[in-house]
Design a protein around this motif. Structure first.
Motif, PDB file in Angstrom:
ATOM      1  N   GLY A  54       0.817  -1.206   0.000  1.00 36.10           N
ATOM      2  CA  GLY A  54       0.000   0.000   0.000  1.00 36.10           C
ATOM      3  C   GLY A  54       0.854   1.260   0.000  1.00 36.10           C
ATOM      4  N   HIS A  55       0.724   2.079   1.061  1.00 37.46           N
ATOM      5  CA  HIS A  55       1.456   3.347   1.123  1.00 37.46           C
ATOM      6  C   HIS A  55       2.961   3.152   1.302  1.00 37.46           C
ATOM      7  CE1 HIS A  55      -2.246   5.618   1.156  1.00 37.46           C
ATOM      8  NE2 HIS A  55      -2.677   5.001   2.240  1.00 37.46           N
ATOM      9  N   SER A  56       3.365   1.990   1.812  1.00 32.01           N
ATOM     10  CA  SER A  56       4.785   1.652   1.981  1.00 32.01           C
ATOM     11  C   SER A  56       5.530   2.696   2.816  1.00 32.01           C
ATOM     12  CB  SER A  56       5.448   1.503   0.604  1.00 32.01           C
ATOM     13  OG  SER A  56       6.583   0.695   0.675  1.00 32.01           O
ATOM     14  N   LEU A  57       4.962   3.022   3.984  1.00 39.52           N
ATOM     15  CA  LEU A  57       5.567   4.049   4.837  1.00 39.52           C
ATOM     16  C   LEU A  57       6.970   3.692   5.319  1.00 39.52           C
ATOM     17  CD1 LEU A  57       2.557   5.336   6.992  1.00 39.52           C
ATOM     18  CD2 LEU A  57       3.365   6.096   4.745  1.00 39.52           C
ATOM     19  N   PRO A  58       7.240   2.440   5.699  1.00 36.91           N
ATOM     20  CA  PRO A  58       8.614   2.138   6.135  1.00 36.91           C
ATOM     21  C   PRO A  58       9.660   2.428   5.059  1.00 36.91           C
ATOM     22  CG  PRO A  58       7.126   0.415   6.877  1.00 36.91           C
ATOM     23  CD  PRO A  58       6.335   1.297   5.951  1.00 36.91           C
ATOM     24  N   LEU A  59       9.367   2.083   3.814  1.00 38.86           N
ATOM     25  CA  LEU A  59      10.346   2.335   2.759  1.00 38.86           C
ATOM     26  C   LEU A  59      10.446   3.819   2.416  1.00 38.86           C
ATOM     27  CD1 LEU A  59       9.931  -0.646   0.266  1.00 38.86           C
ATOM     28  CD2 LEU A  59      11.670  -0.292   2.031  1.00 38.86           C
ATOM     29  N   ARG A  60       9.346   4.556   2.566  1.00 39.08           N
ATOM     30  CA  ARG A  60       9.426   6.009   2.359  1.00 39.08           C
ATOM     31  C   ARG A  60      10.446   6.610   3.323  1.00 39.08           C
ATOM     32  NH1 ARG A  60       3.613   8.775   0.857  1.00 39.08           N
ATOM     33  NH2 ARG A  60       2.601   6.944  -0.061  1.00 39.08           N
ATOM     34  N   LEU A  61      10.343   6.210   4.585  1.00 42.06           N
ATOM     35  CA  LEU A  61      11.230   6.790   5.587  1.00 42.06           C
ATOM     36  C   LEU A  61      12.665   6.322   5.394  1.00 42.06           C
ATOM     37  CD1 LEU A  61      11.318   8.601   8.086  1.00 42.06           C
ATOM     38  CD2 LEU A  61      11.177   6.534   9.467  1.00 42.06           C
ATOM     39  N   ALA A  62      12.845   5.037   5.127  1.00 38.40           N
ATOM     40  CA  ALA A  62      14.197   4.519   4.911  1.00 38.40           C
ATOM     41  C   ALA A  62      14.855   5.216   3.723  1.00 38.40           C
ATOM     42  CB  ALA A  62      14.153   3.015   4.692  1.00 38.40           C
ATOM     43  N   GLY A  63      14.078   5.483   2.675  1.00 39.18           N
ATOM     44  CA  GLY A  63      14.613   6.211   1.530  1.00 39.18           C
ATOM     45  C   GLY A  63      15.032   7.625   1.902  1.00 39.18           C
ATOM     46  N   GLY A  64      14.244   8.280   2.741  1.00 35.93           N
ATOM     47  CA  GLY A  64      14.596   9.626   3.184  1.00 35.93           C
ATOM     48  C   GLY A  64      15.882   9.655   3.988  1.00 35.93           C
ATOM     49  N   LEU A  65      16.062   8.672   4.860  1.00 31.71           N
ATOM     50  CA  LEU A  65      17.299   8.592   5.638  1.00 31.71           C
ATOM     51  C   LEU A  65      18.501   8.338   4.730  1.00 31.71           C
ATOM     52  CD1 LEU A  65      15.984   6.517   8.679  1.00 31.71           C
ATOM     53  CD2 LEU A  65      16.672   8.916   8.715  1.00 31.71           C
ATOM     54  N   HIS A  66      18.324   7.466   3.735  1.00 30.52           N
ATOM     55  CA  HIS A  66      19.425   7.204   2.804  1.00 30.52           C
ATOM     56  C   HIS A  66      19.749   8.446   1.985  1.00 30.52           C
ATOM     57  CE1 HIS A  66      21.216   4.318  -0.460  1.00 30.52           C
ATOM     58  NE2 HIS A  66      22.145   4.868   0.288  1.00 30.52           N
ATOM     59  N   ALA A  67      18.716   9.223   1.640  1.00 27.41           N
ATOM     60  CA  ALA A  67      18.950  10.471   0.898  1.00 27.41           C
ATOM     61  C   ALA A  67      19.826  11.422   1.715  1.00 27.41           C
ATOM     62  CB  ALA A  67      17.627  11.135   0.551  1.00 27.41           C
ATOM     63  N   LEU A  68      19.626  11.466   3.013  1.00 30.24           N
ATOM     64  CA  LEU A  68      20.452  12.314   3.880  1.00 30.24           C
ATOM     65  C   LEU A  68      21.917  11.889   3.840  1.00 30.24           C
ATOM     66  CD1 LEU A  68      18.094  12.569   6.989  1.00 30.24           C
ATOM     67  CD2 LEU A  68      18.635  14.413   5.367  1.00 30.24           C
ATOM     68  N   ALA A 104      12.087  18.217   9.054  1.00 27.94           N
ATOM     69  CA  ALA A 104      11.458  18.979   7.971  1.00 27.94           C
ATOM     70  C   ALA A 104      11.724  18.310   6.625  1.00 27.94           C
ATOM     71  CB  ALA A 104      11.963  20.416   7.977  1.00 27.94           C
ATOM     72  N   PHE A 105      12.970  17.885   6.424  1.00 32.11           N
ATOM     73  CA  PHE A 105      13.319  17.206   5.172  1.00 32.11           C
ATOM     74  C   PHE A 105      12.532  15.902   5.035  1.00 32.11           C
ATOM     75  CE2 PHE A 105      15.764  13.902   3.018  1.00 32.11           C
ATOM     76  CZ  PHE A 105      16.055  14.505   1.804  1.00 32.11           C
ATOM     77  N   LEU A 106      12.436  15.130   6.106  1.00 32.98           N
ATOM     78  CA  LEU A 106      11.757  13.836   6.054  1.00 32.98           C
ATOM     79  C   LEU A 106      10.244  13.999   5.891  1.00 32.98           C
ATOM     80  CD1 LEU A 106      13.825  12.017   8.820  1.00 32.98           C
ATOM     81  CD2 LEU A 106      13.925  11.606   6.343  1.00 32.98           C
ATOM     82  N   LEU A 107       9.690  15.053   6.454  1.00 31.07           N
ATOM     83  CA  LEU A 107       8.261  15.321   6.247  1.00 31.07           C
ATOM     84  C   LEU A 107       7.963  15.561   4.773  1.00 31.07           C
ATOM     85  CD1 LEU A 107       7.498  17.662   9.282  1.00 31.07           C
ATOM     86  CD2 LEU A 107       6.420  15.442   8.842  1.00 31.07           C
ATOM     87  N   ASP A 108       8.829  16.318   4.126  1.00 28.07           N
ATOM     88  CA  ASP A 108       8.647  16.588   2.703  1.00 28.07           C
ATOM     89  C   ASP A 108       8.922  15.332   1.870  1.00 28.07           C
ATOM     90  OD1 ASP A 108       8.401  18.530   0.389  1.00 28.07           O
ATOM     91  OD2 ASP A 108      10.439  17.805   0.062  1.00 28.07           O
ATOM     92  N   TRP A 109       9.986  14.638   2.185  1.00 29.17           N
ATOM     93  CA  TRP A 109      10.384  13.454   1.408  1.00 29.17           C
ATOM     94  C   TRP A 109       9.284  12.398   1.397  1.00 29.17           C
ATOM     95  CZ3 TRP A 109      14.781  12.208  -1.430  1.00 29.17           C
ATOM     96  CH2 TRP A 109      14.890  10.862  -1.815  1.00 29.17           C
ATOM     97  N   THR A 110       8.665  12.160   2.524  1.00 25.15           N
ATOM     98  CA  THR A 110       7.705  11.063   2.653  1.00 25.15           C
ATOM     99  C   THR A 110       6.321  11.392   2.098  1.00 25.15           C
ATOM    100  OG1 THR A 110       7.260  11.758   4.944  1.00 25.15           O
ATOM    101  CG2 THR A 110       8.880   9.992   4.616  1.00 25.15           C
ATOM    102  N   ASP A 111       6.175  12.549   1.457  1.00 24.36           N
ATOM    103  CA  ASP A 111       4.910  12.844   0.783  1.00 24.36           C
ATOM    104  C   ASP A 111       4.665  11.891  -0.383  1.00 24.36           C
ATOM    105  OD1 ASP A 111       4.065  14.907   2.381  1.00 24.36           O
ATOM    106  OD2 ASP A 111       4.833  16.507   1.088  1.00 24.36           O
TER     107      ASP A 111
END
Length: 345
Positions: A54-68, A104-111
């Motif tokens: 579905g929304h795949s929230l865990p991977l959204r967040l993991a991707g944001g951390l890797h982007a950092l 702030a970055f992760l809030l935007d990334w996980t949209d």
């Protein structure tokens, strides 16, 4: 499932898919999630399936951390990410700090939903296209639904190698070598005459920020995926249209040229479409198929989950074509293209 369960489920799935680091990271997030934070409240407000189907929230967040890590915004995290072998306690402390410091970055990334544009899925597309042109020896008019950055639209620039036998481009920009079980694909040679794709949030691999999003969803302890993605990005010259996939397809189906095979493809994208869109899209493709002729045939090649998201059974490879409304079960593939169990032949 609740968020804790989603993190744990995704951790197990990533470990099974060959990423122990992601298993460790997602387990840490499960046990240390900041519920009383802007990020915690945002995730709590999601409705429906928040897991990988579905929304795949865990991977959204993991991707944001890797982007950092990739954009060097968090040297503290980068010092603990692969190839470094960090202790669980050190990684936990750095992750918890990053969730607060870079909120702030992760809030935007996980949209946005994850957009891996996994290039290794092209191995299944190459093999499936060989079957399609065996049925209709015509140039291909290619359409991709959920094309992300358009990397898998370029599969005719890649090669698939199976036990010393090569399929695809003679001078490929990259060569895919999945673990292969079963007979070889047919030797027919696909020729892509035109191509286009659509995505709700298309990415341009030539743009730094877009390439960051594509590469951030590649798991940190699997560097070869980064190499393949950057190689594919070097030939991804077809802009992906921004829009609803089914609306776009409704306009593209009637415009398919005669004496071409219109090949529709989608890989691990269909699940993200709302059910109403999936129903409409299927009906639309079937209606177009009913009008197909030998001089203007239609084929639909999909690599999609059929209910099993554990990583054990992989995605179903299905080719459906018209005229005749024939469905071929080609086999199954690992969601990341590491292996293909081919049954057609």
């Amino acid at each position: 499932m609740n968020l804790r369960e989603a993190f744990e489920y995704q951790a197990d799935t990533c470990t099974r898919l060959g990423s122990p680091f992601m298993g460790k990271l997602l387990t840490i997030l499960s046990a240390n999630w900041p519920t009383d934070s802007a990020l915690g409240r945002k995730f709590a407000a999601f409705e429906g399936d928040i897991g990988p189907a579905g929304h795949s929230l865990p991977l959204r967040l993991a991707g944001g951390l890797h982007a950092l890590v990739l954009n060097r915004a968090s040297p503290e995290l980068a010092a603990l990410y692969p190839p470094h072998d960090a202790s669980e306690s050190a990684l936990r402390d750095a992750v918890v700090a990053a969730l607060s410091r870079h909120e702030a970055f992760l809030l935007d990334w996980t949209d946005s939903a994850p957009q891996t544009n996994e290039v290794r899925r092209s191995a299944a597309l190459i093999a499936g296209a060989h079957v399609a042109v065996q049925q209709f020896d015509l140039p291909i008019h290619l359409s991709e639904l959920g094309a992300s950055g358009g990397l898998n639209l370029m599969w005719d620039h890649f090669a698939l190698e199976i036990e010393g036998t090569r399929f695809g481009a003679q001078t490929p920009v990259l060569t895919l070598t999945p673990e292969w079980a079963g007979p070889l694909p047919p030797s027919a040679r696909p020729r892509v005459a035109s191509r286009a794709g659509v995505d709700l949030n298309p990415l341009d691999p030539a743009q730094g920020e877009d390439l960051l999003r594509l590469t951030a969803y590649l798991w940190p302890d699997q560097p070869q995926r980064q190499v393949l993605t950057r190689a594919a990005a070097s030939v991804a010259t077809v802009p992906v249209v921004r829009g609803d996939a089914i609306d776009w397809l409704s306009r593209r189906l009637p415009s398919a040229p005669e004496r071409h095979l219109h090949l529709i493809q989608n890989t691990v994208a269909w699940q993200y479409f709302p059910k109403s869109a999936r129903d409409r899209g299927r009906a639309m493709i079937e209606a177009a198929g009913a009008r197909a002729t030998a001089h203007r045939p239609l084929a639909w090649l999909s690599m999609e989950s059929d209910g099993d998201t554990t990583g054990k059974a992989g995605a179903a490879l299905v080719l459906r074509f018209w005229p005749g409304d024939v469905t071929l079960d080609l086999g199954r593939a690992d969601f990341h293209g590491r292996w293909i169990n081919w049954t057609h032949g």
